[in-house]
Each structure stands twice: as structure tokens, then as C-alpha cells.
Design a protein around this motif. Structure first.
Motif, mmCIF file in Angstrom:
data_model
loop_
_atom_site.group_PDB
_atom_site.id
_atom_site.type_symbol
_atom_site.label_atom_id
_atom_site.label_comp_id
_atom_site.label_asym_id
_atom_site.label_seq_id
_atom_site.Cartn_x
_atom_site.Cartn_y
_atom_site.Cartn_z
ATOM 1 N N LEU A 76 0.822 -1.201 0.000
ATOM 2 C CA LEU A 76 0.000 0.000 0.000
ATOM 3 C C LEU A 76 0.859 1.255 0.000
ATOM 4 C CD1 LEU A 76 -2.818 -0.938 2.548
ATOM 5 C CD2 LEU A 76 -2.888 -1.017 0.062
ATOM 6 N N GLU A 77 1.953 1.225 0.741
ATOM 7 C CA GLU A 77 2.815 2.404 0.785
ATOM 8 C C GLU A 77 3.388 2.718 -0.588
ATOM 9 O OE1 GLU A 77 6.460 4.215 3.485
ATOM 10 O OE2 GLU A 77 5.868 2.127 3.709
ATOM 11 N N ASP A 78 3.851 1.693 -1.274
ATOM 12 C CA ASP A 78 4.417 1.919 -2.616
ATOM 13 C C ASP A 78 3.360 2.464 -3.562
ATOM 14 O OD1 ASP A 78 6.786 0.972 -1.655
ATOM 15 O OD2 ASP A 78 6.603 -1.025 -2.555
ATOM 16 N N ALA A 79 2.139 1.882 -3.506
ATOM 17 C CA ALA A 79 1.079 2.345 -4.392
ATOM 18 C C ALA A 79 0.677 3.778 -4.060
ATOM 19 C CB ALA A 79 -0.133 1.418 -4.292
ATOM 20 N N THR A 80 0.595 4.090 -2.784
ATOM 21 C CA THR A 80 0.203 5.435 -2.358
ATOM 22 C C THR A 80 1.238 6.469 -2.796
ATOM 23 O OG1 THR A 80 -1.028 4.599 -0.450
ATOM 24 C CG2 THR A 80 -0.277 6.887 -0.355
ATOM 25 N N LEU A 81 2.507 6.180 -2.532
ATOM 26 C CA LEU A 81 3.547 7.148 -2.877
ATOM 27 C C LEU A 81 3.681 7.306 -4.388
ATOM 28 C CD1 LEU A 81 6.258 6.274 -0.203
ATOM 29 C CD2 LEU A 81 4.529 8.091 -0.156
ATOM 30 N N ALA A 82 3.430 6.225 -5.120
ATOM 31 C CA ALA A 82 3.474 6.337 -6.582
ATOM 32 C C ALA A 82 2.363 7.254 -7.086
ATOM 33 C CB ALA A 82 3.339 4.946 -7.214
ATOM 34 N N ARG A 83 1.180 7.126 -6.466
ATOM 35 C CA ARG A 83 0.064 7.982 -6.888
ATOM 36 C C ARG A 83 0.330 9.436 -6.515
ATOM 37 N NH1 ARG A 83 -5.333 9.138 -4.841
ATOM 38 N NH2 ARG A 83 -5.057 7.820 -3.008
ATOM 39 N N ILE A 84 0.839 9.673 -5.298
ATOM 40 C CA ILE A 84 1.138 11.040 -4.878
ATOM 41 C C ILE A 84 2.263 11.621 -5.733
ATOM 42 C CG2 ILE A 84 1.936 12.471 -2.954
ATOM 43 C CD1 ILE A 84 -0.879 11.396 -2.597
ATOM 44 N N GLY A 85 3.186 10.768 -6.159
ATOM 45 C CA GLY A 85 4.319 11.235 -6.951
ATOM 46 C C GLY A 85 3.918 11.809 -8.299
ATOM 47 N N ARG A 86 2.692 11.534 -8.757
ATOM 48 C CA ARG A 86 2.237 12.087 -10.037
ATOM 49 C C ARG A 86 1.666 13.495 -9.892
ATOM 50 N NH1 ARG A 86 0.484 6.558 -10.739
ATOM 51 N NH2 ARG A 86 -1.668 7.041 -10.127
ATOM 52 N N LEU A 87 1.569 13.977 -8.648
ATOM 53 C CA LEU A 87 1.008 15.309 -8.411
ATOM 54 C C LEU A 87 2.120 16.357 -8.456
ATOM 55 C CD1 LEU A 87 -1.416 14.466 -5.436
ATOM 56 C CD2 LEU A 87 -1.849 14.346 -7.904
ATOM 57 N N SER A 88 1.710 17.605 -8.386
ATOM 58 C CA SER A 88 2.692 18.693 -8.418
ATOM 59 C C SER A 88 3.539 18.680 -7.149
ATOM 60 C CB SER A 88 1.967 20.039 -8.530
ATOM 61 O OG SER A 88 1.250 20.314 -7.334
ATOM 62 N N ALA A 89 4.723 19.314 -7.244
ATOM 63 C CA ALA A 89 5.621 19.368 -6.087
ATOM 64 C C ALA A 89 4.957 20.096 -4.932
ATOM 65 C CB ALA A 89 6.928 20.055 -6.480
ATOM 66 N N GLU A 90 4.176 21.147 -5.231
ATOM 67 C CA GLU A 90 3.509 21.910 -4.180
ATOM 68 C C GLU A 90 2.466 21.050 -3.454
ATOM 69 O OE1 GLU A 90 5.244 24.550 -7.159
ATOM 70 O OE2 GLU A 90 3.855 22.849 -7.275
ATOM 71 N N ALA A 91 1.696 20.272 -4.235
ATOM 72 C CA ALA A 91 0.681 19.405 -3.622
ATOM 73 C C ALA A 91 1.344 18.332 -2.759
ATOM 74 C CB ALA A 91 -0.186 18.769 -4.700
ATOM 75 N N GLN A 92 2.441 17.769 -3.227
ATOM 76 C CA GLN A 92 3.144 16.756 -2.434
ATOM 77 C C GLN A 92 3.659 17.340 -1.122
ATOM 78 O OE1 GLN A 92 5.937 14.150 -4.553
ATOM 79 N NE2 GLN A 92 5.152 14.993 -6.492
ATOM 80 N N ALA A 93 4.197 18.553 -1.165
ATOM 81 C CA ALA A 93 4.714 19.187 0.051
ATOM 82 C C ALA A 93 3.594 19.435 1.053
ATOM 83 C CB ALA A 93 5.412 20.503 -0.306
ATOM 84 N N VAL A 94 2.443 19.905 0.575
ATOM 85 C CA VAL A 94 1.300 20.138 1.463
ATOM 86 C C VAL A 94 0.826 18.816 2.066
ATOM 87 C CG1 VAL A 94 -1.135 20.808 1.514
ATOM 88 C CG2 VAL A 94 0.548 22.274 0.369
ATOM 89 N N ALA A 95 0.780 17.757 1.246
ATOM 90 C CA ALA A 95 0.323 16.459 1.738
ATOM 91 C C ALA A 95 1.243 15.941 2.834
ATOM 92 C CB ALA A 95 0.244 15.461 0.580
ATOM 93 N N ARG A 96 2.555 16.079 2.646
ATOM 94 C CA ARG A 96 3.490 15.579 3.654
ATOM 95 C C ARG A 96 3.385 16.376 4.949
ATOM 96 N NH1 ARG A 96 6.939 15.069 -0.904
ATOM 97 N NH2 ARG A 96 7.923 17.067 -0.403
ATOM 98 N N ALA A 97 3.287 17.688 4.843
ATOM 99 C CA ALA A 97 3.178 18.516 6.047
ATOM 100 C C ALA A 97 1.863 18.234 6.774
ATOM 101 C CB ALA A 97 3.277 19.995 5.676
ATOM 102 N N GLY A 98 0.785 18.092 6.017
ATOM 103 C CA GLY A 98 -0.502 17.782 6.626
ATOM 104 C C GLY A 98 -0.479 16.445 7.337
ATOM 105 N N ALA A 99 0.252 15.494 6.782
ATOM 106 C CA ALA A 99 0.333 14.169 7.399
ATOM 107 C C ALA A 99 0.997 14.232 8.759
ATOM 108 C CB ALA A 99 1.085 13.210 6.478
ATOM 109 N N VAL A 100 1.919 15.177 8.955
ATOM 110 C CA VAL A 100 2.568 15.324 10.251
ATOM 111 C C VAL A 100 1.571 15.862 11.282
ATOM 112 C CG1 VAL A 100 4.362 16.548 11.522
ATOM 113 C CG2 VAL A 100 4.851 15.621 9.250
ATOM 114 N N VAL A 101 0.685 16.749 10.847
ATOM 115 C CA VAL A 101 -0.308 17.300 11.768
ATOM 116 C C VAL A 101 -1.211 16.195 12.294
ATOM 117 C CG1 VAL A 101 -2.238 18.889 12.015
ATOM 118 C CG2 VAL A 101 -0.249 19.538 10.642
ATOM 119 N N GLY A 102 -1.666 15.314 11.422
ATOM 120 C CA GLY A 102 -2.564 14.246 11.835
ATOM 121 C C GLY A 102 -3.554 13.933 10.744
#
Length: 965
Positions: free
Chosen positions: A267-293
Motif C-alpha cells: 500500500l505504501e508503494d502504491a500510495t507514494l506512486a500515486r502522490i508522486g504524479r502530483l505537483s511538487a507543491e501538492a506533495q509538500a502540502v500532503a506531507r506537512a498535513g500528514a505530520v499534523v494528523g
């Protein structure tokens, strides 16, 4: 975490309505009407499993089935879906040459430089428009090319009168606005050429069923494990299976392991592959949001990322469009679509950046949803800021305790303990360890509670804090009762704690702990059935509480005194007092005492054999325990609920409830009670081996604990299991042991249900005098508990009268037993009393009344699945119709006369009969004459032959003796 082997649900869960729809469509297709069924849903939602189920159902009905599958790279391959369909058809002999022909058509048409699309489409449709019942399935249509979709559209149009079911599936999150797939799907659905079903996530209950099936223990999955699985997977079936597979069955049974487990690599590989197709800005927001909860608000995220909040608008919208985030309408928050997606992103954040984000999240925590020190403590801990983590966790834990949020309080106290600064004074460490141990005790985490209390005690001894040391020992003692430590060891611990308290300097804390010590010693005497000693200790503790103006503790001791009143036979007054105390303490916000009273009413009502009273307020008590997170009381209430369901004759519900209570990680004592419930059901169904699998361990727990209240209920279930599988001697021996134990302990309540079981067992073993003796000894032993045992005594008395052919007295006693059992909510004994009364009615030539009772029992026994009741009902019916076995094997003799007949068969003379039975020779001679007359024979040898035939389970007629009816 590496994969340890696939753990899959053996059946599809939560899709019954969709499977039923598929069955209806197969019926319609069988009648010659083509259909197209579209299934949509997010990745992992179970579309493949649904298509597999439809394919299996279709194959079972004689349909040919073929399925086309796609991969992401197939988007650029013309007619990719039909190329794969052709290959699948070619592998299946049921399609003959159709698969090869389809591939030939596609190869010839697609090989030309400018293929004519319409000709290709129509030629494929003509080839597949069959008159043979067929199912064609197309999976992952989100990756289908335009030509495949066009061909599928035409195929459904041209086969509305053919026995062809088309099934398609696609990922709804990839059918974005303006896409070809979205327009294609909309056109087919609005033109009524296809119908669409949407697969939703599983509910919490469906997740529980799936987890139960995967665990495969035969018991429901523990509720805390289900909660953890549901929290991690959000009910996405693939995620459930992947998480379970990554953990393995052994670790899956531990809710903490489920919560702490890394995201499965698949699941992790599939998730990161899907997120990797998004813009760099969207990926950065997703990672920061994941730290919040799981949830965040843009303003907090902007502060963490040192960006203006408007800079997040476009990246957040991109994450929403690609189903990474969901807007929580009206709150300004955004939630990750599921927890595992968030967890995978969190793991992808570099460690240094992760710590920095956590520190900023704690700083900006005031604007988080439900923000408090609770949330800040998590972020401080993960940022490595242990001092701040300790301070905020401790403050939040105390707040949670005050609000009776016990599970949250335990987690927070545990975090505070894990982050205690080395510089903290030892006395403060003792206090925090004790608080954490009590919090663990409240949620039934007994091993952890004992470990924490032991740590606190050892530290207190080292620094010369006798009261802290005694308090730690009292927590250990409290846990010891739940987990089955012996009365001997518990009495020693209680006296040691009291001695340590007495040796300390006078202080309010000393008086409080002295009261606690007296209470714990009182519980020891309570469990030892030493009612006067327990009463004295509880009264002394109550006086101390009143002297210290500790009214909540004083009221709790009133509860304990009311319990002792019940044991002394004052059931109604005692139960009313406990209920009143519970309502009073609950209204005053004393949640632990309030829910404790709900528990004690149920336990004491069952001990007084009043299961109807035990059931009153039980559901409310369970809700109350859950609302205040009082897991300890909740586990006892859950086991009580299973016992009440058994008593009411709702056997299936009792098995479900008992299984859940046994599966949940409660104390050993609450689990033993759950085993009683399951064992009683199995015994009542005539399943002795299954009953013993639960009742024998429960009995071993009771013996280890030296607690009669845990021993006798298990023994009674074992006696019933033996009795109803024809081991009459074994059942009688168990009852005799129970009576001896009760007399030795001075118990006046717990022996109550044994009387009819013992009398029936002794009578069936051919020992009517032993049955009479047991009841006589029972009535002397029961003492003040006679009212508690009233239905049991009436039932046993009726059985004895019936055996002695005192039919009028038997009918009166058994009618009283039925009324009393029904009043107490004991359906099992009430049904047996009805059959016993039916037997007496037959003796009194009351055929209609007997048959009415038998029919009532038969209906109830059928619903309960009770073979013993059904067998006995059938026996009485056969007697009533003049066929088969008699009401008792020794009919038409009385029990006493049958005993004489057995001695005659053993070769005894009249004088020896008189000596053996302690009767006069004249009475012995009269018995012989009565037996000869009743059997219609003239010689003692014929009595012996008839008796031997009975002992061999043959009928008297088969032995050559025809007794008069």
C-alpha cells in the motif's frame, strides 16, 4: 514492515445487496434480456472481489464467464480491453474458437495503417452477440482506451435481447471531470443502457466481521482490535487485508500492534506512486498535513510551512481532486481520505523535517480541532521535546481523569511516564507511576497496572515513603483479585498493606489508605464467604470515610453492605439499595461508582438467581460504561449480558455476546464468566465436549482463586453437561462435590441451582434415596438462602414426588417451580419443569394439559437448538400416543419399587431386602406383591428378567414380559 503471508477474508463482506442484485440480473439474462452492470468505487474498495463473486455465481448457473483486465499502460493500446478478453476466452474451452476469432478480427483490423473504427466495432459486436448464456467482465475501465469504451457501448446496445450480462468496474477517483470515461459512463447510465452500483467503505460492524473471519479463532475479533483496524483502514477492504497480512494473526490480536504497525509495503508503494504524479507543491502540502494528523486546517499548515495561507489553495484543491483529501464541510478542515494514506505520507517525510514540523504543530496547536495539551503532547514527544511532552501529557491526563475519559487518561499518563525527566523528584515519580497504574486498572490493563504499581512501590520503599509503598501494594492487590490470585496470598497482601499504613505517621493520607486496606481485606473475606467478617471490615472502613468527610467512599461501602444483605437472603432490599446508590452517585458525577453499581446489581441479581432482575438496566449500564470508558465494569457487564441471554433462552445471542466478551482483553474473572455463558449454552444443547472446553478452564480459574463464587457456577454447568449426555453418575458426583464445598464454606446462595440437577442425576442413576438425601442436605445447607433457592427446591421436590408416584403433590410442586423459574427469568429450568409436569399430567390422565406443555417446550427447544429438551419432549409424546418408551424407564413402578426390583434381580431374599433398605420384612413383602401385580407376573424370576431388560435399555416387551398399563 515486511509481508508475512496473505490473510484474506474467506467470504465477501458487506456486499450482500450487490450480490442479490447480480443474482436478479442473472435471472433476467437467463430469460433472454441483456444487461450491463457497472461497479464503481475507490481503489481497494472490493470491486475485484465483487466481480469474482458474480463470476462464481454465474458459472454455478451454467454461464460461460470471461474477464478482461487492464494495466495503466494499456491506455495507449487500441481495443486493449477486448484484446485481453480474447486471450481470456481462448484459454477457456467453453468459448470454443470465439477467443481466437476475436483476436484474429482485432489483429486484421488494427494492422492496417488507418483502421475503420466503425467496421471494427461492429465486427467485434457481431462476434460476441451470442445466444449462449454468457457473462463478460471488464475490470479497471479507468485505464481503457477510447476504442474499447466505444465497442463496449455498442455491444450493450446490440445485445439487449441476448442472454449476455456485461459487467464493468472502474475507479471512481480516476473518473475526473472532463475525462472520456466520465462522459462515457454518464451517457450509458442516462440512456438506461447500464446501471451503476457504487461500492462504499465497510462500516465498523462489517470491518469487525471481516477481521473476525481473517483471525479465524472461532470468536469475534476483540473490539479494541476492530477499532484499531477500522481507524487504520477506514473500512477499505483491501487495506484491511493488507494490514492484517502484514501483521500476521498473532500480532493482529493486539490492538496496540495494529495501531503502531507500519503501512504495508504494497500500500505504501502504491500510495507514494500515486502522490508522486502530483505537483511538487501538492506533495509538500500532503506531507506537512500528514505530520499534523488525520485532519488539519490550512491556517495551521501555512504557519508550519512558513507560507501565506492563500499559497495553499491550489495545492489543497489538487489533493481534493485526486482523492487525497476530503473537505470537512462547514469546519474549514481537510481530512485525509483514509488513515493508511496519511501514514504512508508521514513515513515519507525525512526525520529532521518531521521533528521540525511536529515542533511547529505543537506551537500552532491552539487552532487544531479539539486542540488541547493532549494534542500538543503527541507533537512534543515526536519532536523529541521530552520535557514539554511530559508537562503537557500530565496536565492532559489529569484533565481526562476528571472527565472520566479513562482510555485517554491511560494513554496520556503512559506518555507522561515515558517522558519523565530524570531530574524529577523521586516522590513525584512515585505519584505519577501510581496515577498511571490506577488509570491502567480502570481500563482493565491489569498486567500493566500491576507492573506500574510495583515500580512505584519499589521506588517508594527506596526513598522511605511507606504510604506510597502501601498504596502500590493495594493497586497490585486490586488487580490480583481480578486475575485469580488465591485468597491466601491476597489476605497476606492486604494485612501487609494495613501494617505498613499503621506504621506510618498520622496524616489524612494514612486514614484514606487505611480505609482502602480495610476494603481490600473485606473483599478477601467477602470472596471467602465470611459474611460477618466482611461486614465488620466494611463498616469500619465506612466509619473512617465518614470521619474524613469522604462521602463518595462511604456510599461505596454502603453498596458493599447491601451486597452482604443479599447474601443473607434480603435480595429485594439489597438490590434496591444498590440501584439507589448508583442513581445517587451518578447524579453527583461520580461516574466510576455509578457504573460500578450497575455492574454489581447484575452480578448480585444473578447470584440470587434472579436473571430477570439482572437484565433490568443492563443495556443502559453497558452504554454508561462505554460513555465513561470504564472498561473494567464494561467487561463484567458484557459477560453478564451473555449469561442473561442464556437464561432467557436466546442461545445464539448468548454465544455471540459471550464470544465477544471472551475475545475482548478483559480480566481473567470477567472472561471466566463469559466462559460460563458459552458453556451453559453448549451444555443446554447437549454438546458436552464443547461445554467442557469453556467450563473446565473457568473451573480451574475458580479453584486457583479459591473463590466459591467462581467455582460453583462452573461446576453447575459441568453437571448439566454430564446429566444431559447420560453421564448420570458423573453429574451426581459433581453436585455432591458442590454441596460439600458450599457447606464447608458456609455459603447460602451459590449452591441454589444444584437441587433439581442433583435429584434428576441421582434418580436417573437408580438412587432415589440418594436424591432424597441430597435435597434434605441441600435445604439444611441453604439456610437464609432458602428464598433464593425457592424455584430450585420446588422443582427438586416435584421430581421426588413424581418418582414416588405422589402425582398430586408432584403436580403442585412442579407448577410452583414453573411460576418461580419464569419469575426469575431462568428459561432453561422452566422448560424442564414443564416437561416434568407433563409427565405428571400423563400419570394423572391429563392428556390435553400434558400435550399443551410438550408443544410449548418443543417450540422453544427448536428455537434454542436444544437436543436434550427435544429428546425428552419426543419421549413424552410417544408415551402419550401409546408407543415407544415410558415416561421413566421403570414405569409403571415407583422409584422405590424399582429399587426393590433391582435388589430382587441381584438375588436378594425378602429378609435381605428388609435389611438392605432398613425396612420391616412385612413392608418388603408388600413391595414385592405390589411389583408382581403392577408387572402382571407371578414369579420373582420374572421381576428379575424385567429389571435386567430395563438395565440393558431394552423394553420390557423385548424381554418377554408385558407389564400391565
Amino acid at each position: 514492515m515486511s509481508q508475512v503471508g496473505s490473510l484474506l477474508s474467506p467470504v465477501i463482506v458487506g456486499r450482500d445487496d450487490l450480490v442479490d442484485l447480480a443474482l436478479r440480473r442473472l435471472d433476467e439474462v437467463s430469460d433472454g434480456g441483456g444487461r450491463f452492470l457497472l461497479a464503481s468505487g475507490e481503489a481497494g474498495i472490493g470491486k475485484t472481489r465483487l466481480l469474482g463473486a458474480i463470476g462464481s455465481l454465474a458459472a454455478g448457473r451454467g454461464f460461460r464467464v470471461a474477464k478482461a483486465e487492464l494495466a495503466p499502460q494499456d491506455r495507449d493500446v487500441l481495443a486493449a480491453s477486448f484484446l485481453d478478453l480474447g486471450r481470456a476466452m481462448r484459454r477457456d474451452p467453453a468459448f470454443g474458437t470465439s477467443g481466437r476469432e476475436l483476436l484474429d478480427v482485432l489483429a486484421s483490423r488494427l494492422s492496417v495503417s488507418s483502421p475503420r473504427r466503425r467496421d471494427l466495432v461492429m465486427e467485434v459486436v457481431d462476434l460476441l452477440a451470442t445466444d449462449i448464456p454468457t457473462v463478460l467482465m471488464f475490470e479497471d475501465l479507468q485505464w481503457a482506451d477510447d476504442l474499447s469504451l466505444e465497442t463496449l457501448s455498442e455491444l450493450t446496445r446490440q445485445t439487449r435481447d441476448r442472454p449476455l450480462l456485461l459487467v464493468g468496474a472502474y475507479r471512481s477517483n480516476e473518473a475526473l471531470h472532463g475525462s472520456v470515461l466520465r462522459e462515457w459512463r454518464s451517457r450509458l447510465v442516462t440512456q438506461r443502457l447500464a446501471e451503476e452500483v457504487r461500492l462504499g467503505r465497510l462500516t465498523r460492524d462489517e470491518t469487525a466481521l471481516m477481521t473476525t473471519l481473517i483471525l479465524g479463532t472461532g470468536l469475534p475479533a476483540p473490539r479494541d482490535v476492530v477499532d484499531a483496524v477500522y481507524a487504520r483502514t477506514d473500512g477499505v477492504p483491501l487495506h484491511i487485508e493488507e494490514l492484517c497480512s502484514a501483521l500476521g494473526r498473532e500480532r493482529l490480536a493486539d490492538s496496540r500492534a495494529v495501531l503502531d504497525a507500519a503501512v504495508p509495503e504494497t500500500l505504501e508503494d502504491a500510495t507514494l506512486a500515486r502522490i508522486g504524479r502530483l505537483s511538487a507543491e501538492a506533495q509538500a502540502v500532503a506531507r506537512a498535513g500528514a505530520v499534523v494528523g488525520r485532519s488539519f486546517v490550512p491556517s495551521v499548515l501555512a504557519g508550519m510551512m512558513n507560507l501565506p495561507v492563500e499559497a495553499l489553495d491550489q495545492p489543497i484543491q489538487e489533493l481534493v481532486d485526486h482523492d487525497v483529501l476530503d473537505p470537512a464541510h462547514g469546519t474549514g478542515q481537510y481530512d485525509f481520505r483514509h488513515q493508511l494514506l496519511r501514514d504512508a505520507l508521514y513515513r515519507a517525510v525525512p526525520a529532521g523535517e518531521r521533528r521540525r514540523f511536529h515542533a511547529r504543530a505543537a506551537e500552532f496547536g491552539a487552532t487544531l480541532e479539539g486542540a488541547s495539551d493532549i494534542h500538543a503532547s503527541v507533537h512534543y514527544e515526536r519532536a523529541g521535546m521530552t520535557g514539554e511532552a511530559f508537562r503537557t501529557a500530565l496536565a492532559a491526563a489529569r484533565e481526562a481523569t476528571a472527565m472520566s475519559s479513562h482510555r485517554e487518561a491511560f494513554d496520556l499518563f503512559r506518555r507522561a511516564v515515558a517522558n519523565m525527566p530524570a531530574s524529577l523528584p523521586d516522590a513525584e515519580k512515585v505519584r505519577i507511576l501510581l496515577l498511571c497504574s490506577v488509570a491502567a486498572s480502570n481500563v482493565d490493563r491489569n498486567v500493566e497496572a500491576a507492573d506500574l504499581a510495583t515500580r512505584a512501590r519499589q521506588l517508594a520503599i527506596r526513598i522511605g515513603d511507606p504510604l506510597g509503598a502501601a498504596e502500590g501494594l493495594l493497586v497490585v492487590l486490586n488487580v490480583a483479585r481480578r486475575e485469580g490470585d488465591s485468597l491466601t496470598s491476597r489476605r497476606d497482601m492486604a494485612r501487609t498493606a494495613l501494617n505498613e499504613v499503621e506504621a506510618a505517621a498520622p496524616s489524612p493520607q494514612r486514614e484514606e489508605l487505611r480505609g482502602s486496606g480495610l476494603y481490600m481485606l473485606g473483599l478477601v473475606e467477602y470472596d471467602a464467604c465470611h459474611v460477618p467478617e466482611a461486614r465488620g471490615l466494611f463498616l469500619e472502613a465506612r466509619e473512617l470515610a465518614i470521619g474524613s468527610d469522604d462521602l463518595p467512599s462511604a456510599r461505596w461501602f454502603d453498596n458493599m453492605l447491601a451486597q452482604l444483605d443479599i447474601l443473607d437472603g434480603h435480595v429485594a432490599d439489597g438490590l434496591a439499595a444498590i440501584r439507589s446508590i448508583g442513581e445517587e452517585t451518578r447524579s453527583q458525577g461520580q461516574e466510576d461508582n455509578g457504573v460500578g453499581c450497575y455492574r454489581d446489581v447484575a452480578l448480585l441479581a444473578m447470584r440470587a438467581m434472579d436473571f430477570r432482575e439482572a437484565g433490568i438496566g443492563l443495556a443502559e449500564g453497558l452504554r454508561y460504561a462505554e460513555s465513561v470508558e470504564q472498561t473494567l465494569c464494561g467487561h463484567f457487564l458484557a459477560s453478564s449480558e451473555a449469561l442473561v441471554s442464556w437464561a432467557a433462552g436466546d442461545f445464539d445471542e448468548a454465544l455471540r455476546q459471550g464470544g465477544q466478551a471472551l475475545s475482548d482483553p478483559g480480566s481473567a474473572s470477567s472472561r471466566a464468566m463469559a466462559q460460563w455463558a458459552i458453556g451453559y449454552v453448549e451444555a443446554s444443547r447437549g454438546h458436552r465436549r464443547e461445554a467442557e472446553e469453556h467450563l473446565v478452564p473457568a473451573l480451574e480459574f475458580g479453584r486457583r482463586a479459591e473463590r466459591l463464587d467462581m467455582i460453583l457456577p462452573a461446576l453447575w454447568g459441568l453437571a448439566e453437561a454430564a446429566l444431559h449426555t447420560a453421564d448420570h453418575d458423573g453429574a451426581a458426583a459433581i453436585c455432591d462435590e458442590a454441596l460439600r464445598l458450599a457447606r464447608d464454606a458456609g455459603d447460602t446462595t451459590l449452591i441454589a441451582p444444584f437441587a433439581p440437577t442433583a435429584v434428576r442425576a441421582h434418580q436417573a442413576a437408580g438412587r432415589p434415596d440418594a436424591a432424597v438425601r441430597f435435597l434434605d442436605q441441600f435445604r439444611r445447607a441453604i439456610g437464609p438462602g432458602a428464598e433464593i433457592a425457592r424455584p430450585s427446591i420446588a422443582h427438586a421436590r416435584g421430581l421426588i414426588h413424581l418418582g414416588e408416584a405422589s402425582i398430586t403433590a408432584a403436580r403442585e410442586a412442579l407448577a410452583e417451580a414453573i411460576r418461580s423459574w419464569d419469575e426469575r427469568g431462568r428459561r432453561w429450568e422452566g422448560l424442564w419443569a414443564r416437561l416434568d409436569l407433563a409427565a405428571a399430567d400423563l400419570r394423572a390422565n391429563r392428556y390435553a394439559e400434558a400435550m399443551s406443555l410438550v408443544r410449548e417446550v418443543r417450540d422453544a427447544a427448536t428455537a434454542m437448538g436444544s437436543d436434550p429438551l427435544l429428546a425428552r419432549a419426543g419421549q413424552i409424546e410417544r408415551v402419550a400416543k401409546g408407543r415407544g418408551a415410558e415416561v421413566e424407564l421403570w414405569h409403571p413402578l415407583t422409584v422405590r419399587e424399582f429399587e426393590v426390583a433391582q435388589l430382587i434381580a441381584a438375588g436378594k431374599t425378602n429378609a435381605e431386602l428388609a435389611d438392605e433398605l432398613s425396612i420391616s420384612p412385612k413392608t418388603a413383602s408388600a413391595h414385592v406383591e405390589h411389583i408382581l401385580a403392577k408387572l402382571g407376573v407371578s414369579r420373582r424370576t420374572e421381576i428379575a428378567a424385567w429389571t435386567s431388560a430395563i438395565a440393558g435399555t431394552a423394553s420390557p416387551t423385548a424381554a418377554g414380559v408385558a407389564p400391565r398399563r
